[in-house]
Motif scaffolding. Structure first.
Motif, short mmCIF file in Angstrom:
data_model
loop_
_atom_site.label_atom_id
_atom_site.label_comp_id
_atom_site.label_asym_id
_atom_site.label_seq_id
_atom_site.Cartn_x
_atom_site.Cartn_y
_atom_site.Cartn_z
N ASP A 136 11.09 43.33 17.49
CA ASP A 136 11.07 43.25 18.71
C ASP A 136 10.48 43.49 20.03
O ASP A 136 9.38 44.61 19.72
N VAL A 137 10.05 43.27 21.07
CA VAL A 137 9.12 43.23 22.43
C VAL A 137 9.10 44.95 22.59
O VAL A 137 10.39 45.66 22.21
N GLY A 138 8.37 45.94 22.80
CA GLY A 138 8.05 47.04 22.22
C GLY A 138 8.50 48.46 21.54
O GLY A 138 7.92 49.56 21.39
N ASP A 139 8.54 47.55 20.50
CA ASP A 139 8.83 48.47 18.90
C ASP A 139 7.26 49.02 18.39
O ASP A 139 6.36 48.09 18.61
N GLY A 140 7.44 50.17 18.06
CA GLY A 140 6.33 50.32 17.27
C GLY A 140 6.37 50.28 15.50
O GLY A 140 7.26 49.82 15.26
N VAL A 141 4.90 49.61 15.73
CA VAL A 141 4.94 49.45 14.50
C VAL A 141 3.57 50.38 13.33
O VAL A 141 2.67 50.72 14.25
N THR A 142 3.30 50.27 12.00
CA THR A 142 2.47 51.29 11.47
C THR A 142 1.83 50.03 10.53
O THR A 142 2.26 48.89 10.45
N ILE A 143 0.08 49.48 10.45
CA ILE A 143 -0.27 48.93 9.84
C ILE A 143 -0.96 49.39 8.76
O ILE A 143 -1.93 50.44 9.22
N ALA A 144 -1.45 48.86 7.61
CA ALA A 144 -2.44 49.21 7.00
C ALA A 144 -3.50 47.80 5.98
O ALA A 144 -2.72 47.20 6.08
N GLY A 145 -4.52 48.83 5.46
CA GLY A 145 -5.13 47.69 4.82
C GLY A 145 -6.46 49.01 4.22
O GLY A 145 -7.03 49.99 4.64
N THR A 207 10.86 55.41 9.08
CA THR A 207 11.29 55.93 9.27
C THR A 207 11.73 57.57 8.53
O THR A 207 10.60 57.63 7.92
N GLN A 208 13.29 57.66 8.50
CA GLN A 208 12.56 59.26 8.05
C GLN A 208 12.53 59.80 6.34
O GLN A 208 12.38 60.40 6.20
N THR A 209 13.00 58.33 5.79
CA THR A 209 12.61 58.36 4.56
C THR A 209 11.94 57.21 4.04
O THR A 209 11.77 57.26 2.77
N GLY A 210 10.64 56.90 5.17
CA GLY A 210 10.18 56.20 3.89
C GLY A 210 9.52 54.75 5.13
O GLY A 210 10.31 55.00 6.04
#
Length: 265
Positions: A136-145, A207-210
């Protein structure tokens, strides 16, 4: 945040290319971190992309990474961050994908699944695409590459890097993608994001588990206020996998029943 219709209009005028490293990203050094799930993909023509492990011998990536008439190899990092090499034995490309156009105007769904010639092994961790949520708008995400550290520093590629971005929501040009950007820059000026070498890499929710797998990097652009043409440091476009789980699941089942077969484009 920037209004999304205005953002979509701005995308039309930007230089946008396949997201070929994580600009301003941190090197991933945790042996129990993302090196277990994120891989690089190289073609015999020298092209580099990234991908994410979704089964012991299956990798999800971007369809535009697989358009060359070439042999492909997947490189994974063991616990000592040394390369383990695997050949691609079979391939499925989303049937709507149309190759040969620029990334931002490319019709179809930019997803592909690779079957390796053997399982990766117990050191690696597959991320289950069926657990994907919506961004959703405003959600934080992680990218990797595995792409370059900066756009013109091609020798910095092939190192796993990651960074955190924020979602601005979906846009539609020729296809529906989600836009994620540096939280402090909001794509106005150069900040963190995907760059050359990151196409096909994962968009993740911590998340707390991965990590949960939410999407795949498709393309990137320079910042909106850039005076120089650039393909990095502005917008990172994401193909959200929650919207395509039917195709992903059926293709995974199909590839698991094939040996040496090539499907799709």
């Amino acid at each position: 945040m920037r209004a999304l219709p205005a953002l979509a209009l701005a995308v039309v005028t930007l230089v946008a290319t396949p997201a070929w490293a994580v600009l301003q990203g941190a090197t991933s050094r945790d042996p129990n971190g993302l090196r277990r799930s994120v891989v690089s993909i190289e073609s015999s023509t020298g092209e580099l992309c990234s991908g994410v492990v979704v089964a012991p011998d299956l990798v999800l990536t971007a369809a535009h990474c697989m358009t060359d008439r070439a042999a492909y190899r997947v490189n994974a990092l063991n616990r000592a961050f040394r390369l383990q090499r695997f050949n691609v034995a079979a391939l499925a490309v989303h049937p709507t994908f149309v190759p040969g156009t620029t990334p931002r105007t490319q019709p179809g769904i930019d997803l592909a699944i690779l079957k390796l010639d053997r399982p990766l092994g117990p050191e690696f961790l597959a991320l289950d695409p069926t657990q994907a949520g919506r961004i959703d708008v405003g959600d934080g995400v992680t990218i990797a590459g595995f792409g370059v550290l900066t756009e013109r520093a091609r020798r910095t590629a092939r190192t796993l890097r990651q960074t955190n971005l924020v979602s601005l929501g979906p846009i539609e040009v020729a296809n529906r993608v989600l836009i994620v950007v540096d939280r402090s820059r909001l794509a106005e000026t150069a900040g963190a994001g995907a760059c050359r070498g990151d196409s096909g890499g994962p968009i993740l929710a911590a998340t707390q588990t991965g990590y949960l797998l939410y999407g795949i990097t498709s393309w990137s652009s320079g910042p909106l206020r850039s005076r120089q043409p650039s393909a990095c440091g502005g917008l990172t476009a994401v193909t959200p996998i929650a919207e395509h789980l039917g195709w992903i699941s059926s293709s995974m089942r199909s590839l698991n029943g094939r040996n040496g077969a090539w499907t799709g484009h």
